[in-house]
Structure formats: C-alpha cells, structure tokens
Design an enzyme around this catalytic site. Structure first.
Site, PDB file in Angstrom:
ATOM      1  CG  ASN A   1      -1.667   1.375   1.433  1.00 40.26           C
ATOM      2  OD1 ASN A   1      -1.682   1.747   0.322  1.00 40.26           O
ATOM      3  ND2 ASN A   1      -2.107   1.360   2.657  1.00 40.26           N
TER       4      ASN A   1
ATOM      5  CE  LYS B   1      -0.478   3.487   4.437  1.00 38.98           C
ATOM      6  NZ  LYS B   1      -0.448   3.754   6.084  1.00 38.98           N
TER       7      LYS B   1
ATOM      8  CG  HIS C   1      -6.090   2.129   4.571  1.00 36.52           C
ATOM      9  ND1 HIS C   1      -5.601   3.129   5.476  1.00 36.52           N
ATOM     10  CD2 HIS C   1      -4.913   1.312   4.687  1.00 36.52           C
ATOM     11  CE1 HIS C   1      -4.383   2.853   5.940  1.00 36.52           C
ATOM     12  NE2 HIS C   1      -4.017   1.775   5.509  1.00 36.52           N
TER      13      HIS C   1
ATOM     14  CD  GLU D   1      -3.318   5.725   6.413  1.00 36.92           C
ATOM     15  OE1 GLU D   1      -3.046   5.890   5.097  1.00 36.92           O
ATOM     16  OE2 GLU D   1      -2.479   5.257   7.022  1.00 36.92           O
TER      17      GLU D   1
ATOM     18  CD  GLU E   1      -3.785  -1.996   7.301  1.00 41.00           C
ATOM     19  OE1 GLU E   1      -2.850  -2.253   6.832  1.00 41.00           O
ATOM     20  OE2 GLU E   1      -4.499  -0.922   6.813  1.00 41.00           O
TER      21      GLU E   1
ATOM     22  N   GLY F   1       1.739   2.552  10.722  1.00 40.17           N
ATOM     23  CA  GLY F   1       3.007   3.548  10.866  1.00 40.17           C
ATOM     24  C   GLY F   1       3.437   3.821  12.099  1.00 40.17           C
TER      25      GLY F   1
ATOM     26  CB  SER G   1       4.682  -1.184  12.457  1.00 42.62           C
ATOM     27  OG  SER G   1       4.136   0.035  12.781  1.00 42.62           O
TER      28      SER G   1
HETATM   29  P1  PGA Z   1       2.256   0.500   7.665  1.00 43.40           P
HETATM   30  O1  PGA Z   1       1.062   0.647   7.105  1.00 43.40           O
HETATM   31  O2  PGA Z   1       2.962  -0.755   7.154  1.00 43.40           O
HETATM   32  O3  PGA Z   1       3.401   1.553   7.262  1.00 43.40           O
HETATM   33  O4  PGA Z   1       2.296   0.621   9.238  1.00 43.40           O
HETATM   34  C1  PGA Z   1       0.097  -0.314   6.831  1.00 43.40           C
HETATM   35  C2  PGA Z   1      -1.179   0.437   6.199  1.00 43.40           C
HETATM   36  O5  PGA Z   1      -1.574   1.256   6.472  1.00 43.40           O
HETATM   37  O6  PGA Z   1      -1.731  -0.298   5.250  1.00 43.40           O
END
Ligand code: PGA
Length: 251
Positions: A9, A11, A95, A97, A167, A173, A207
C-alpha cells in the site's frame, strides 16, 4: 492451503518515475515464488503506467480505493471499469485512513465491496480498531461489526472471493505492531464471522517489517500482509515477502 498474499500500500507516495525505478530495482532483488502472491497498490496516477510495466512480471496491480458506481457525476472519483481497463485486480476498501479522512463509512465500504466483486476485482477489505477501543477491550466487537457491515447482503460465493486485512489503527505507521498471537486471535474472530470466510485470505497490517513478517506469517489465521512503509524500498519489500513464505517450503 491458502496462498500467501502481500500487498504494497504505497499510499500517497511515488510519482510515475519513482514507481518505474522501484520496479526496476525490485525485480533485481526479488525472487518470485509460486506460493506467495505480490500486489502493488500505487497512487491512481501511476496505475496505468504500472499496469503496462508489470505485464509479464510476477506482480499484480492494486488500487487504493474506488467508487461504487460505474460512471456518473462524481468529480474526482474512479470506477471499477476504469481500474479494470488499466489492469487492476485488487482494490483496498475501507482503509482506516480513508475512514478517518475521506468519509469512508461501513455503508460505503459495503457498496464498494459489492461493486468490486461485480466487476471481477478482488476487494481487500480493511478493518481495525483505534487505540482507545483496543485499551477498552472492544477490538473483537468492533472488527467483527465492521466485517459484518462490509459483507452485508452478499452471498457465500461473493464473500469467498474477498480478501480481508486486519490493521489495528494504533499499529499503522507507528513502529509498534500488534503481537502475532494477538493479531491471530482477532483474525480468527473475523474469520468466524461468516462460514464463507473459512478459506478467505486475511492479511495483517500495521508496522509489518522484514524482521517481524515471519512471526506473523507463522500464525494459522495470517495469510500475508498489507504493507505501507516497508513496501516503499525494494530491498525491504523483497525481504518482507521472503519472510512470509510458508515455513514448510523454505529451504
Ligand atoms: P504501515 O502501513 O505498514 O506503514 O504500518 C500499513 C497500512 O496502512 O496499510
């Protein structure tokens, strides 16, 4: 056995030029294997370019969201037929976000899952709890409610064609992933929501790194990862994918 799946992903990262350079380097360092499927979900602007570039490579194309309609007066939106045209096979839906910043709701997630399946695109349905919900012990209740809402009105055949991603929002993150055992337990609850989810792939996200991916992938309910930060550097992403390979087939 469910085939492993790792989804990058990206983003809001990588221009077309950067995506081009990533793939050139990634194919140099990545050793494809039949038991792990790899998807890259870039920004919309890089989709058509990557759709052409990935042809013949063992990497599939994903989108980070889509609209549920096929066409119409929806300024700024992109539909499933438009994604199909450039080679998209997977779409991330719900997601956290997008739920937090772009008004994605359980209802629109359900509309998008239904539309993606109708178009022949596999939805990667993301669910997860906030740190407050986690601390209050509400994780299972929240993610199973999100799962039920995402799949409302779908029949068993449709449900079986989905992919899920658990998630925890506090892990995304943050550098602080869930424990493999904790994530596995939540994913077991997601899988238990509908009988038709028994063979659906469920990914861990939050993460996930090359150093912890093997421990997650060793869990019975974890079939791979939805990866943000660690998918942006070709060597890291290749190492993470290698670490998710089924243990029995490692040599
Ligand atoms: P991350 O993001 O691996 O940077 O924690 C995962 C995601 O948001 O899909």
């Amino acid at each position: 056995m469910r085939r492993r799946l790792v989804v990058a992903n990206w983003k809001m990262h990588k221009t077309i030029a950067e995506a081009d350079a990533f793939v050139d380097e990634f194919v140099r360092v990545y050793h494809p294997r039949d038991d792990v499927e790899v998807v890259i979900a870039p920004a919309f602007t890089a989709l058509a370019f990557l759709g052409a570039k990935l042809r013949g490579l063992p990497i599939e194309l994903g989108a980070q969201t889509m609209h549920w309609g096929t066409h119409g007066a929806f300024t700024g939106e992109v539909s499933a037929p438009m994604l199909l045209e450039v080679g998209v096979e997977y779409v991330i839906v719900g997601h956290s976000e997008r739920r937090a910043y772009c008004d994605e709701t359980d209802h629109t997630v359900n509309l998008k899952v239904t539309a993606a399946l109708a178009a022949g695109i596999t939805p990667v349905v993301a669910v997860g709890e906030t740190s407050e919900q986690h601390a209050a012990g509400e994780t299972i209740e929240h993610v199973t409610a999100q799962t039920k809402a995402a799949l409302a009105g779908l029949d068993d055949d449709q449900i079986a064609r989905c992919v899920f991603a658990y998630e925890p929002i506090w892990a995304i993150g943050s550098g602080t992933p869930d424990t493999p055992e904790g994530a596995n337990a939540v994913m077991g609850a997601i899988r238990g929501t509908f009988p038709a989810l028994a063979d659906v792939r469920i990914l861990y996200g939050g993460s996930m790194k090359p150093g912890n991916a093997a421990a997650f992938a060793a869990q019975p309910n974890i079939d791979g990862g939805l990866v943000g930060g660690a998918s942006l550097v070709p060597e890291h992403f290749a190492d993470l994918i290698a670490a998710t390979a089924p243990a029995a087939s490692l040599h």
